[in-house]
Design a protein around this motif. Structure first.
Motif, PDB file in Angstrom:
ATOM      1  N   LYS A  31      -8.711   3.550  -3.684  1.00 50.37           N
ATOM      2  CA  LYS A  31      -9.560   3.608  -2.493  1.00 50.37           C
ATOM      3  C   LYS A  31      -8.909   2.870  -1.330  1.00 50.37           C
ATOM      4  O   LYS A  31      -8.956   3.345  -0.198  1.00 50.37           O
ATOM      5  CB  LYS A  31     -10.937   3.025  -2.779  1.00 50.37           C
ATOM      6  CG  LYS A  31     -11.881   3.133  -1.583  1.00 50.37           C
ATOM      7  CD  LYS A  31     -13.245   2.595  -1.882  1.00 50.37           C
ATOM      8  CE  LYS A  31     -14.215   2.730  -0.735  1.00 50.37           C
ATOM      9  NZ  LYS A  31     -13.714   2.647   0.601  1.00 50.37           N
ATOM     10  N   GLN A  32      -8.285   1.736  -1.590  1.00 46.32           N
ATOM     11  CA  GLN A  32      -7.626   0.987  -0.520  1.00 46.32           C
ATOM     12  C   GLN A  32      -6.451   1.769   0.064  1.00 46.32           C
ATOM     13  O   GLN A  32      -6.229   1.755   1.279  1.00 46.32           O
ATOM     14  CB  GLN A  32      -7.156  -0.384  -1.026  1.00 46.32           C
ATOM     15  CG  GLN A  32      -8.294  -1.315  -1.431  1.00 46.32           C
ATOM     16  CD  GLN A  32      -9.303  -1.523  -0.321  1.00 46.32           C
ATOM     17  OE1 GLN A  32      -8.958  -1.743   0.828  1.00 46.32           O
ATOM     18  NE2 GLN A  32     -10.580  -1.432  -0.670  1.00 46.32           N
ATOM     19  N   ILE A  33      -5.708   2.467  -0.787  1.00 48.31           N
ATOM     20  CA  ILE A  33      -4.598   3.300  -0.306  1.00 48.31           C
ATOM     21  C   ILE A  33      -5.147   4.442   0.553  1.00 48.31           C
ATOM     22  O   ILE A  33      -4.628   4.737   1.630  1.00 48.31           O
ATOM     23  CB  ILE A  33      -3.761   3.840  -1.484  1.00 48.31           C
ATOM     24  CG1 ILE A  33      -3.027   2.691  -2.178  1.00 48.31           C
ATOM     25  CG2 ILE A  33      -2.771   4.912  -1.012  1.00 48.31           C
ATOM     26  CD1 ILE A  33      -2.366   3.069  -3.484  1.00 48.31           C
ATOM     27  N   SER A  44       2.535  -0.272   1.561  1.00 45.78           N
ATOM     28  CA  SER A  44       3.819  -0.554   0.938  1.00 45.78           C
ATOM     29  C   SER A  44       3.602  -1.455  -0.267  1.00 45.78           C
ATOM     30  O   SER A  44       3.003  -2.521  -0.153  1.00 45.78           O
ATOM     31  CB  SER A  44       4.742  -1.241   1.949  1.00 45.78           C
ATOM     32  OG  SER A  44       5.972  -1.529   1.337  1.00 45.78           O
ATOM     33  N   ILE A  45       4.079  -1.009  -1.413  1.00 39.60           N
ATOM     34  CA  ILE A  45       3.992  -1.786  -2.647  1.00 39.60           C
ATOM     35  C   ILE A  45       5.423  -2.114  -3.050  1.00 39.60           C
ATOM     36  O   ILE A  45       6.164  -1.219  -3.488  1.00 39.60           O
ATOM     37  CB  ILE A  45       3.258  -1.005  -3.757  1.00 39.60           C
ATOM     38  CG1 ILE A  45       1.857  -0.613  -3.268  1.00 39.60           C
ATOM     39  CG2 ILE A  45       3.184  -1.828  -5.042  1.00 39.60           C
ATOM     40  CD1 ILE A  45       1.129   0.349  -4.176  1.00 39.60           C
ATOM     41  N   PRO A  46       5.836  -3.383  -2.877  1.00 37.01           N
ATOM     42  CA  PRO A  46       7.216  -3.758  -3.182  1.00 37.01           C
ATOM     43  C   PRO A  46       7.636  -3.338  -4.596  1.00 37.01           C
ATOM     44  O   PRO A  46       6.845  -3.414  -5.534  1.00 37.01           O
ATOM     45  CB  PRO A  46       7.214  -5.278  -3.039  1.00 37.01           C
ATOM     46  CG  PRO A  46       6.086  -5.559  -2.098  1.00 37.01           C
ATOM     47  CD  PRO A  46       5.036  -4.513  -2.418  1.00 37.01           C
ATOM     48  N   ALA A  47       8.850  -2.872  -4.713  1.00 41.83           N
ATOM     49  CA  ALA A  47       9.464  -2.416  -5.962  1.00 41.83           C
ATOM     50  C   ALA A  47       8.833  -1.138  -6.501  1.00 41.83           C
ATOM     51  O   ALA A  47       9.198  -0.667  -7.566  1.00 41.83           O
ATOM     52  CB  ALA A  47       9.443  -3.504  -7.033  1.00 41.83           C
ATOM     53  N   LYS A  52       2.158   6.983   2.958  1.00 40.70           N
ATOM     54  CA  LYS A  52       1.778   7.107   4.362  1.00 40.70           C
ATOM     55  C   LYS A  52       1.319   8.522   4.656  1.00 40.70           C
ATOM     56  O   LYS A  52       1.650   9.472   3.938  1.00 40.70           O
ATOM     57  CB  LYS A  52       2.893   6.674   5.297  1.00 40.70           C
ATOM     58  CG  LYS A  52       4.129   7.509   5.312  1.00 40.70           C
ATOM     59  CD  LYS A  52       5.135   6.916   6.293  1.00 40.70           C
ATOM     60  CE  LYS A  52       6.422   7.697   6.272  1.00 40.70           C
ATOM     61  NZ  LYS A  52       7.386   7.152   7.213  1.00 40.70           N
ATOM     62  N   LEU A  53       0.526   8.638   5.725  1.00 44.39           N
ATOM     63  CA  LEU A  53      -0.047   9.905   6.131  1.00 44.39           C
ATOM     64  C   LEU A  53       0.939  10.651   7.017  1.00 44.39           C
ATOM     65  O   LEU A  53       1.576  10.052   7.885  1.00 44.39           O
ATOM     66  CB  LEU A  53      -1.344   9.646   6.904  1.00 44.39           C
ATOM     67  CG  LEU A  53      -2.264  10.829   7.106  1.00 44.39           C
ATOM     68  CD1 LEU A  53      -2.742  11.369   5.765  1.00 44.39           C
ATOM     69  CD2 LEU A  53      -3.458  10.405   7.946  1.00 44.39           C
ATOM     70  N   LYS A  77      -1.256  15.201   5.160  1.00 42.48           N
ATOM     71  CA  LYS A  77      -1.006  14.985   3.740  1.00 42.48           C
ATOM     72  C   LYS A  77      -0.513  13.565   3.524  1.00 42.48           C
ATOM     73  O   LYS A  77       0.063  12.940   4.409  1.00 42.48           O
ATOM     74  CB  LYS A  77      -0.024  16.002   3.175  1.00 42.48           C
ATOM     75  CG  LYS A  77       1.361  15.943   3.774  1.00 42.48           C
ATOM     76  CD  LYS A  77       2.239  17.026   3.159  1.00 42.48           C
ATOM     77  CE  LYS A  77       3.614  17.018   3.793  1.00 42.48           C
ATOM     78  NZ  LYS A  77       4.472  18.034   3.215  1.00 42.48           N
ATOM     79  N   LEU A  78      -0.757  13.072   2.339  1.00 42.18           N
ATOM     80  CA  LEU A  78      -0.306  11.746   1.963  1.00 42.18           C
ATOM     81  C   LEU A  78       1.050  11.895   1.283  1.00 42.18           C
ATOM     82  O   LEU A  78       1.193  12.659   0.328  1.00 42.18           O
ATOM     83  CB  LEU A  78      -1.307  11.093   1.013  1.00 42.18           C
ATOM     84  CG  LEU A  78      -1.050   9.630   0.659  1.00 42.18           C
ATOM     85  CD1 LEU A  78      -1.176   8.762   1.903  1.00 42.18           C
ATOM     86  CD2 LEU A  78      -2.043   9.164  -0.382  1.00 42.18           C
ATOM     87  N   THR A  79       2.034  11.182   1.805  1.00 49.76           N
ATOM     88  CA  THR A  79       3.369  11.257   1.219  1.00 49.76           C
ATOM     89  C   THR A  79       3.695   9.946   0.510  1.00 49.76           C
ATOM     90  O   THR A  79       3.137   8.897   0.831  1.00 49.76           O
ATOM     91  CB  THR A  79       4.447  11.533   2.286  1.00 49.76           C
ATOM     92  OG1 THR A  79       4.473  10.464   3.221  1.00 49.76           O
ATOM     93  CG2 THR A  79       4.182  12.841   3.000  1.00 49.76           C
ATOM     94  N   PHE A  80       4.581  10.030  -0.446  1.00 44.51           N
ATOM     95  CA  PHE A  80       5.026   8.851  -1.189  1.00 44.51           C
ATOM     96  C   PHE A  80       6.542   8.811  -1.144  1.00 44.51           C
ATOM     97  O   PHE A  80       7.207   9.805  -1.419  1.00 44.51           O
ATOM     98  CB  PHE A  80       4.559   8.908  -2.646  1.00 44.51           C
ATOM     99  CG  PHE A  80       5.097   7.778  -3.478  1.00 44.51           C
ATOM    100  CD1 PHE A  80       4.607   6.491  -3.330  1.00 44.51           C
ATOM    101  CD2 PHE A  80       6.110   7.995  -4.393  1.00 44.51           C
ATOM    102  CE1 PHE A  80       5.113   5.439  -4.081  1.00 44.51           C
ATOM    103  CE2 PHE A  80       6.617   6.955  -5.157  1.00 44.51           C
ATOM    104  CZ  PHE A  80       6.115   5.672  -4.998  1.00 44.51           C
ATOM    105  N   GLN A  81       7.073   7.653  -0.786  1.00 44.98           N
ATOM    106  CA  GLN A  81       8.515   7.443  -0.802  1.00 44.98           C
ATOM    107  C   GLN A  81       8.804   6.320  -1.792  1.00 44.98           C
ATOM    108  O   GLN A  81       8.416   5.177  -1.564  1.00 44.98           O
ATOM    109  CB  GLN A  81       9.027   7.059   0.582  1.00 44.98           C
ATOM    110  CG  GLN A  81      10.520   6.858   0.611  1.00 44.98           C
ATOM    111  CD  GLN A  81      11.028   6.520   2.013  1.00 44.98           C
ATOM    112  OE1 GLN A  81      10.255   6.446   2.953  1.00 44.98           O
ATOM    113  NE2 GLN A  81      12.308   6.306   2.125  1.00 44.98           N
ATOM    114  N   PRO A  82       9.454   6.626  -2.906  1.00 46.29           N
ATOM    115  CA  PRO A  82       9.726   5.583  -3.895  1.00 46.29           C
ATOM    116  C   PRO A  82      10.694   4.534  -3.376  1.00 46.29           C
ATOM    117  O   PRO A  82      11.603   4.841  -2.600  1.00 46.29           O
ATOM    118  CB  PRO A  82      10.324   6.345  -5.082  1.00 46.29           C
ATOM    119  CG  PRO A  82      10.803   7.633  -4.519  1.00 46.29           C
ATOM    120  CD  PRO A  82       9.988   7.926  -3.303  1.00 46.29           C
ATOM    121  N   ALA A  83      10.488   3.309  -3.824  1.00 41.50           N
ATOM    122  CA  ALA A  83      11.381   2.204  -3.459  1.00 41.50           C
ATOM    123  C   ALA A  83      12.696   2.341  -4.221  1.00 41.50           C
ATOM    124  O   ALA A  83      12.770   2.988  -5.271  1.00 41.50           O
ATOM    125  CB  ALA A  83      10.716   0.877  -3.794  1.00 41.50           C
TER     126      ALA A  83
END
Length: 92
Positions: A31-33, A44-47, A52-53, A77-83
Motif C-alpha cells: 500500500k505504501q508503494i 527506492s529500496i536499497p539493494a 516509479k510511475l 504504469k508502475l515500473t520496477f528497476q532492479p538495483a
C-alpha cells in the motif's frame, strides 16, 4: 509463483510473528508503494530496486487480426528497476 500469503508465511516464520501480523505488514508495504506512486513519488529500496510511475502517451496501434489502425489510450504504469546488488545476485 509466490503469493502475498506465501511471503507473509515466510516472514511470520523468520520473525516469530503470527501469519495475520505478517500479512498485515506485507499488505502495508504494498500500500505504501502504491500510495507513493499515486503521489508521483519514487520508492527506492536499497539493494532491491526502485518503483516509479511512468506515463505513456496516446499512440496509434494496429489490430493484428484486421490490420486496422486504432488509437491506444494514454495510460500510467508502475515500473520496477532492479538495483545492481539484486542483478548481481540473480546473475551469479
Amino acid at each position: 509463483m509466490t503469493t502475498t500469503n506465501e511471503i507473509a508465511d515466510k516472514i511470520a516464520a523468520e520473525q516469530n510473528l503470527t501469519k495475520a501480523q505478517a500479512k498485515t505488514i506485507v499488505e502495508s508495504v504494498f500500500k505504501q508503494i502504491t500510495d507513493a506512486a499515486l503521489a508521483g513519488s519514487e520508492t527506492s529500496i536499497p539493494a532491491f530496486g526502485k518503483f516509479k510511475l511512468k506515463d505513456t502517451p496516446e499512440r496509434e496501434g494496429r489490430n493484428p487480426a484486421t490490420g486496422a489502425t486504432i488509437k491506444v489510450a494514454a495510460s500510467r504504469k508502475l515500473t520496477f528497476q532492479p538495483a545492481k546488488a539484486l542483478k548481481d545476485t540473480l546473475n551469479k
